[in-house]
Enzyme design. Structure first.
Site, PDB file in Angstrom:
ATOM      1  N   GLY A  62      -6.023 -27.119 -24.286  1.00 42.11           N
ATOM      2  CA  GLY A  62      -6.459 -28.127 -23.333  1.00 42.11           C
ATOM      3  C   GLY A  62      -7.073 -29.338 -24.007  1.00 42.11           C
ATOM      4  N   SER A  63      -8.017 -29.955 -23.324  1.00 42.56           N
ATOM      5  CA  SER A  63      -8.542 -31.249 -23.780  1.00 42.56           C
ATOM      6  C   SER A  63      -9.372 -31.175 -25.056  1.00 42.56           C
ATOM      7  CB  SER A  63      -9.366 -31.896 -22.665  1.00 42.56           C
ATOM      8  OG  SER A  63      -8.537 -32.250 -21.589  1.00 42.56           O
TER       9      SER A  63
END
Length: 491
Positions: A218-219
């Protein structure tokens, strides 16, 4: 001698020679194979005939040996605070074998390591019972407790890895749900049933999520995307507007990707602001401009696409070779076919905190003999200068701004400079059907400006009783990372 007797004598001589040759072959050529055969009960009896050496954390043993009367196997393994340390020690069982440090350093712990040959020989001559050596780990007990307890308090499946960026020492290695290795260290039928029950559970307590499971990061991967963009000159000014619109239209696709924050926070903003609010459009655009080869090159310098041995094996995190333009763009925000272990994201964070230098992670400080003499010493080893010092310091500036003024503010520690990045990772065949993973990565600096700790927290909330809106790296992971960092800084 008549002819028939002569033939019989020759035949008997040949049989005797064959017997001698076979005996020598078994004694010397097949000695090791037979001695180490899993079905050789004499070897198993010998392995459990004396107390085993210990695994040490913070100067104290977290393992022991207990007599088991009425069995051929005289001693069995016991573990102190077993569930908390199981991802480090593994198990050593009379029936199930050995894993992790118990398996990798079985020779030292049992006393059979070749480097203990002289000690073993002297013990045999003096009639002294064989003794095992010790494995001294790099684990910080307070950091380990903070990591494990943080996950337990969430009632979450997850993992935490903390590293010393300067040396690569593993300070914490937690995975939940966990298990107590003492529960099945013997050979009884009841213990066998306990082990099988653990293996049958859907939440996989025997899995080491920190080292052996891979997930979309993810981020949190945006810190690597930013580093790649700076290193390759795609970004020269982190305060300059990028022009990346939101929602962002993937290249060669009609798919548009938005953000979890208002468009006004992310539309055409700078990379620094994009990091602050975790703007997907900014990092999708950067990955598209960089291209898959430059992105993969940077990822591999941080350790992707290679197994890590600490000395326990960690599976390889993956930045794939064959990606089209939409898939490449998705990797910029840590999605698509990109995967990572929590250890790997801790390595990325530690490398950036250490001014671009990635140190090889290691879990063992020292191997020592029964007389406490040093057999082998763990030493720092540089894995790669992944990015330049200038690039790393620029990413640090953005991560520290994200803690002070952005989505990672729950990792703030009074009087301490902290850099961090949140992550929420979609996964599954239909990403909208599965509850997302929550990630958080961070580092803290001491008064000398060095970073003695970098942390990666992974939380799988699939069994947590919370609404989807509450699943975020800043909410679930940041408090755990903060507690681990504080434990290390207090030391």
């Amino acid at each position: 001698m008549n002819r028939p007797l002569r033939h019989i004598a020759v035949f008997c001589g040949i049989l005797t020679l064959a017997l001698l040759l076979r005996a020598n072959w078994v004694q010397f050529a097949q000695n090791d194979d037979l001695a180490n055969d899993k079905k050789n009960r004499r070897v198993q009896i010998e392995a459990f005939s004396h107390p085993r050496g210990d695994i040490i954390v913070g100067g104290k043993s977290i393992t022991g040996s207990k007599e088991t009367p009425g069995s051929d196997f005289k001693f069995k393994r016991v573990f102190k605070e077993g569930p908390m340390y199981a991802p480090v020690t593994g198990y050593f069982s009379q029936a199930q074998g050995a894993t992790f440090l118990e398996g990798v350093h079985n020779g030292v712990l049992s006393g059979n390591d070749d480097r203990l040959f002289i000690k073993r020989t002297l013990d045999m001559l003096t009639g002294k019972k064989q003794q095992g050596g010790d494995v001294v780990t790099t684990i910080d007990p307070k950091a380990q407790k903070a990591a494990y307890q943080g996950l337990v308090n969430l009632n979450a499946k997850g993992a935490v890895v903390a590293l010393d960026p300067r040396s690569g020492k593993v300070l914490a290695l937690a995975s939940t749900p966990s298990y107590d290795p003492s529960a099945f260290s013997g050979i009884s039928l009841a213990e066998g049933k306990k082990f099988k029950a653990l293996g049958d559970r859907k939440d996989k307590p025997l899995s080491n999520r920190a080292l052996r499971e891979i997930y979309p990061p993810g981020s949190t991967f945006k810190i690597l995307t930013a580093a790649a963009a700076l290193e390759h000159g795609t970004v020269t000014d982190i305060d300059k507007p990028t022009g990346a619109e939101t929602p962002y239209k993937l290249p060669l696709s009609s798919t548009r990707i938005g953000n979890d924050v208002p468009d006004s926070n992310c539309d055409k903003v700078s990379v620094k602001t994009g990091m602050q609010w975790s703007c997907n459009n900014v990092f999708l655009d950067l990955a598209d401009k960089l291209g898959k080869d430059k992105m993969r090159e940077t990822a591999e310098k941080f350790g992707f696409n290679e197994e890590q041995f600490i000395p326990v094996r960690a599976v390889a995190s993956s930045y794939p070779e064959k990606l089209d333009k939409p898939q490449t763009a998705l990797t910029g925000m840590g999605q698509g076919s990109l995967t990572s272990t929590p250890l790997q994201m801790a390595m990325v964070t530690a490398g950036l905190a250490n001014d671009g230098k990635v140190m090889k992670p290691y879990l063992v400080e020292e191997l020592r003999g029964p007389d406490l003499s040093t057999i082998e010493k763990g030493e720092p080893h540089e894995l790669n200068q992944a990015v330049s010092e200038k690039t790393a310091k620029t990413v640090q500036e953005m991560m520290e701004n994200t803690v002070e003024n952005g989505t990672a503010n729950k990792a703030r520690i009074d009087g301490v400079t902290v850099g961090g990045k949140t992550g929420t990772a979609q996964h599954g065949a239909d990403v909208n059907d599965e509850r997302p993973f929550a990630w958080f990565v961070s580092y803290a600096k001491n008064s000398e400006g060095e970073s003695p700790v970098a942390v990666a927290v992974f939380v799988d909330p699939s069994n947590m009783d919370i609404p989807r809106s509450e699943i975020a790296g800043g909410k679930l992971g940041a408090p755990i990372a903060k507690a681990v960092m504080e434990a290390v800084l207090e030391r």
